[in-house]
Design a protein around this motif. Structure first.
Motif, PDB file in Angstrom:
ATOM      1  N   GLU A   1       0.830  -1.106   0.129  1.00  0.00           N
ATOM      2  CA  GLU A   1      -0.099   0.055  -0.034  1.00  0.00           C
ATOM      3  C   GLU A   1       0.879   1.292  -0.150  1.00  0.00           C
ATOM      4  O   GLU A   1       0.653   2.309  -0.687  1.00  0.00           O
ATOM      5  CB  GLU A   1      -0.722  -0.029   1.150  1.00  0.00           C
ATOM      6  N   PHE A   2       1.995   1.285   0.841  1.00  0.00           N
ATOM      7  CA  PHE A   2       2.806   2.285   0.867  1.00  0.00           C
ATOM      8  C   PHE A   2       3.551   2.767  -0.517  1.00  0.00           C
ATOM      9  O   PHE A   2       3.629   3.605  -1.010  1.00  0.00           O
ATOM     10  CB  PHE A   2       3.927   2.059   2.008  1.00  0.00           C
ATOM     11  N   ALA A   3       3.952   1.496  -0.979  1.00  0.00           N
ATOM     12  CA  ALA A   3       4.884   1.615  -2.284  1.00  0.00           C
ATOM     13  C   ALA A   3       4.196   2.008  -3.361  1.00  0.00           C
ATOM     14  O   ALA A   3       4.511   2.643  -4.430  1.00  0.00           O
ATOM     15  CB  ALA A   3       5.727   0.409  -2.538  1.00  0.00           C
ATOM     16  N   SER A   4       2.970   1.632  -3.376  1.00  0.00           N
ATOM     17  CA  SER A   4       1.796   1.988  -4.685  1.00  0.00           C
ATOM     18  C   SER A   4       1.214   3.320  -4.361  1.00  0.00           C
ATOM     19  O   SER A   4       0.244   3.552  -5.177  1.00  0.00           O
ATOM     20  CB  SER A   4       0.741   0.887  -4.779  1.00  0.00           C
ATOM     21  N   ASP A   5       1.728   4.136  -3.268  1.00  0.00           N
ATOM     22  CA  ASP A   5       0.720   5.252  -2.949  1.00  0.00           C
ATOM     23  C   ASP A   5      -0.806   5.288  -2.715  1.00  0.00           C
ATOM     24  O   ASP A   5      -1.297   6.097  -3.096  1.00  0.00           O
ATOM     25  CB  ASP A   5       1.168   6.410  -4.143  1.00  0.00           C
ATOM     26  N   GLY A   6      -1.078   3.973  -2.120  1.00  0.00           N
ATOM     27  CA  GLY A   6      -2.361   3.662  -1.794  1.00  0.00           C
ATOM     28  C   GLY A   6      -3.216   3.158  -2.764  1.00  0.00           C
ATOM     29  O   GLY A   6      -4.343   2.927  -2.761  1.00  0.00           O
TER      30      GLY A   6
ATOM     31  N   TYR B   1       3.725   3.768   7.954  1.00  0.00           N
ATOM     32  CA  TYR B   1       2.996   2.894   8.840  1.00  0.00           C
ATOM     33  C   TYR B   1       2.561   3.352  10.063  1.00  0.00           C
ATOM     34  O   TYR B   1       1.264   3.109  10.481  1.00  0.00           O
ATOM     35  CB  TYR B   1       3.853   1.583   8.996  1.00  0.00           C
ATOM     36  N   HIS B   2       3.184   4.083  10.769  1.00  0.00           N
ATOM     37  CA  HIS B   2       3.085   4.496  11.978  1.00  0.00           C
ATOM     38  C   HIS B   2       2.045   5.672  12.227  1.00  0.00           C
ATOM     39  O   HIS B   2       1.193   5.944  13.169  1.00  0.00           O
ATOM     40  CB  HIS B   2       4.131   4.668  12.972  1.00  0.00           C
ATOM     41  N   GLU B   3       1.866   6.425  10.875  1.00  0.00           N
ATOM     42  CA  GLU B   3       0.938   7.504  10.742  1.00  0.00           C
ATOM     43  C   GLU B   3      -0.231   7.293  10.195  1.00  0.00           C
ATOM     44  O   GLU B   3      -1.455   7.607  10.539  1.00  0.00           O
ATOM     45  CB  GLU B   3       1.724   8.537   9.666  1.00  0.00           C
ATOM     46  N   GLN B   4      -0.504   5.937   9.769  1.00  0.00           N
ATOM     47  CA  GLN B   4      -1.978   5.586   9.088  1.00  0.00           C
ATOM     48  C   GLN B   4      -2.984   5.645  10.046  1.00  0.00           C
ATOM     49  O   GLN B   4      -3.828   5.741   9.710  1.00  0.00           O
ATOM     50  CB  GLN B   4      -1.613   4.129   8.653  1.00  0.00           C
ATOM     51  N   GLY B   5      -2.775   4.928  11.206  1.00  0.00           N
ATOM     52  CA  GLY B   5      -3.926   4.930  12.447  1.00  0.00           C
ATOM     53  C   GLY B   5      -4.494   6.169  12.582  1.00  0.00           C
ATOM     54  O   GLY B   5      -5.660   6.386  12.804  1.00  0.00           O
ATOM     55  N   ARG B   6      -3.620   7.179  12.642  1.00  0.00           N
ATOM     56  CA  ARG B   6      -4.077   8.581  12.812  1.00  0.00           C
ATOM     57  C   ARG B   6      -4.526   9.319  11.723  1.00  0.00           C
ATOM     58  O   ARG B   6      -5.653  10.146  11.766  1.00  0.00           O
ATOM     59  CB  ARG B   6      -2.913   9.295  13.601  1.00  0.00           C
ATOM     60  N   HIS B   7      -4.022   8.947  10.661  1.00  0.00           N
ATOM     61  CA  HIS B   7      -4.547   9.879   9.323  1.00  0.00           C
ATOM     62  C   HIS B   7      -5.287   8.977   8.558  1.00  0.00           C
ATOM     63  O   HIS B   7      -5.811   9.446   7.667  1.00  0.00           O
ATOM     64  CB  HIS B   7      -3.524  10.260   8.903  1.00  0.00           C
ATOM     65  N   GLY B   8      -5.162   7.440   8.440  1.00  0.00           N
ATOM     66  CA  GLY B   8      -5.832   6.800   7.409  1.00  0.00           C
ATOM     67  C   GLY B   8      -7.294   6.615   7.696  1.00  0.00           C
ATOM     68  O   GLY B   8      -7.874   7.103   8.589  1.00  0.00           O
TER      69      GLY B   8
END
Length: 172
Positions: free
Chosen positions: A94-99, A165-172
């Motif tokens: 997901e990260f490498a494909s920009d979502g 990865y660690h930002e996804q829970g807050r922003h995803g």
């Protein structure tokens, strides 16, 4: 209280894992190190299929309580800290494909709210509605497609992935 996963689920996971991840042995020279059941507590009980070669260790784990199949890849990259050497397959894609490529198994990220976690669990119920085989097949196909990208990713890219990865829970 019995905290282990029912044998039928263990057997289904083992059969699907051995079938769909066999390419690791035949095409990439990994060794299958066996299946292991970890039964620490109901939420922490899982079954893991272990594969390794000289450069990478791959754990494919099924957690019935969390309705999750996860692939954890450990690189032997001395330029990375011990913690940074571990990469989760689906979030890395997901990260490498920009979502643009979303995980087969909806992800729970650090820092997610309870309501977001409930939403993810509802999606996971649908994902596993027909059993383990199809999701495991889809994940194995993704591993086959992206393994070289993960293996060859620079240390800087891996560090960016961990930050993301660690930002996804807050922003995803």
């Amino acid at each position: 209280m019995n905290t282990s996963i029912p044998d039928s689920e263990n057997d289904a996971f083992e059969a699907a894992s051995k079938q769909h991840f066999a390419f690791l042995e035949s095409e990439y020279g990994f060794r299958f190190a066996g299946m292991k059941e970890v039964a620490e507590a109901p939420r922490d009980s899982y079954v893991v299929a272990k594969y390794w070669n000289n450069d990478i260790r791959i754990d494919v784990a099924w957690n019935a309580m969390a309705m999750s199949v996860g692939v954890l890849i450990r690189r032997n990259d001395k330029c990375l800290s011990r913690r940074e050497r571990y990469i989760y397959l689906e979030p890395f894609i997901e990260f490498a494909s920009d979502g643009s490529v979303t995980p087969v198994i909806p992800q729970i990220y650090p820092g997610m709210s309870v309501s977001k976690i409930k939403g993810v669990m509802g999606k996971r119920e649908k994902t596993f509605g027909a059993g383990l085989d199809q999701p495991i097949r889809a994940i194995s196909e993704r591993l086959k497609k992206y393994l070289s990208n993960i293996r060859d990713a620079s240390s800087d890219v891996v560090r960016q992935y961990h930050q993301w990865y660690h930002e996804q829970g807050r922003h995803g």
